[in-house]
Write an enzyme that holds these catalytic residues in place. Sequence first.
Site, PDB file in Angstrom:
ATOM      1  N   ASP A 131       4.453  -7.465   2.701  1.00 20.67           N
ATOM      2  CA  ASP A 131       4.870  -7.522   4.108  1.00 20.67           C
ATOM      3  C   ASP A 131       4.390  -8.827   4.749  1.00 20.67           C
ATOM      4  OD1 ASP A 131       5.858  -4.977   3.769  1.00 20.67           O
ATOM      5  OD2 ASP A 131       4.096  -4.011   4.668  1.00 20.67           O
TER       6      ASP A 131
HETATM    7  N1  URA Z   1       2.310  -1.591   0.949  1.00 27.66           N
HETATM    8  C1  URA Z   1       2.562  -1.984   2.216  1.00 27.66           C
HETATM    9  O1  URA Z   1       2.613  -1.175   3.121  1.00 27.66           O
HETATM   10  N2  URA Z   1       2.747  -3.300   2.441  1.00 27.66           N
HETATM   11  C2  URA Z   1       2.683  -4.239   1.471  1.00 27.66           C
HETATM   12  O2  URA Z   1       2.845  -5.425   1.760  1.00 27.66           O
HETATM   13  C3  URA Z   1       2.419  -3.811   0.172  1.00 27.66           C
HETATM   14  C4  URA Z   1       2.228  -2.480  -0.075  1.00 27.66           C
END
Ligand code: URA
Length: 247
Positions: free
Chosen positions: A106
Amino acid sequence: MTKMRIDKLLANMNLGSRSEIKKYAKQGRITVNSIVEKNTARIIEPDKDVVALDEQIVRYQKYIYLMLNKPQEVVSATEDNLHRTVIDLLSEEHKAYSPFPVGRLDKDTEGLLLITNDGQFSHSLMSPKKHVNKKYFVEVSGSISESDVKKFYDGIVLDDGYKTKPATLMPQEYFENKDTSTCTVIIQEGKYHQIKRMFADIGKKVLFLKRVEIGNLSLDESLKPGEYRELTEQEYQNLLQLQGENE
Ligand code: URA
């Protein structure tokens, strides 16, 4: 069999811009199979033809494998109209390989992100069938109980009805009534916002998320957020071995 123009080969290997390479060719400094070649548009087969500049053989590297410590505020994509991408963090030399991120983190997640132009390698690491562990360091709101650990292991039904596969939640401490807690989580899947959604289900908000391992590869902690390096031969071989084992 890969075929490419001589100038693309030399430019990809960072031996000059296309116009510089044209100049070298005019000066008779480029040879193909020991014969001077002045036409930089000539198509060669890098696996078969021996190209040399100033008598130095140019070995063509088809794939690159980079380890990035992804900073926050950049997106795991090759292009984006609004935000900087992880590819924007690379040098021109590495961008010339047209690399892409292996899976996604993310925008507000930090840590280990592989970047390559090897589609098969990327697929093998990210396919849920390969069961490759991904380990995250997480800071969450509230305190973590033993029953939360069990829930993660048993599987959590996400907001879209999907039940997650067993995940390992390891709190750094089990204190009650804490405002925030730190823990590590290991998952083998990579559903959209998976860790945030798993914690949301047990009533906690993820405040900080950083990936620290993919399979047998650990983030090089000497890389500051935004810095990257090529994988060592050993790291690359270890990942290949892991992919083979999990076939
Ligand atoms: N889980 C999440 O919520 N975000 C990420 O970036 C990776 C795993």
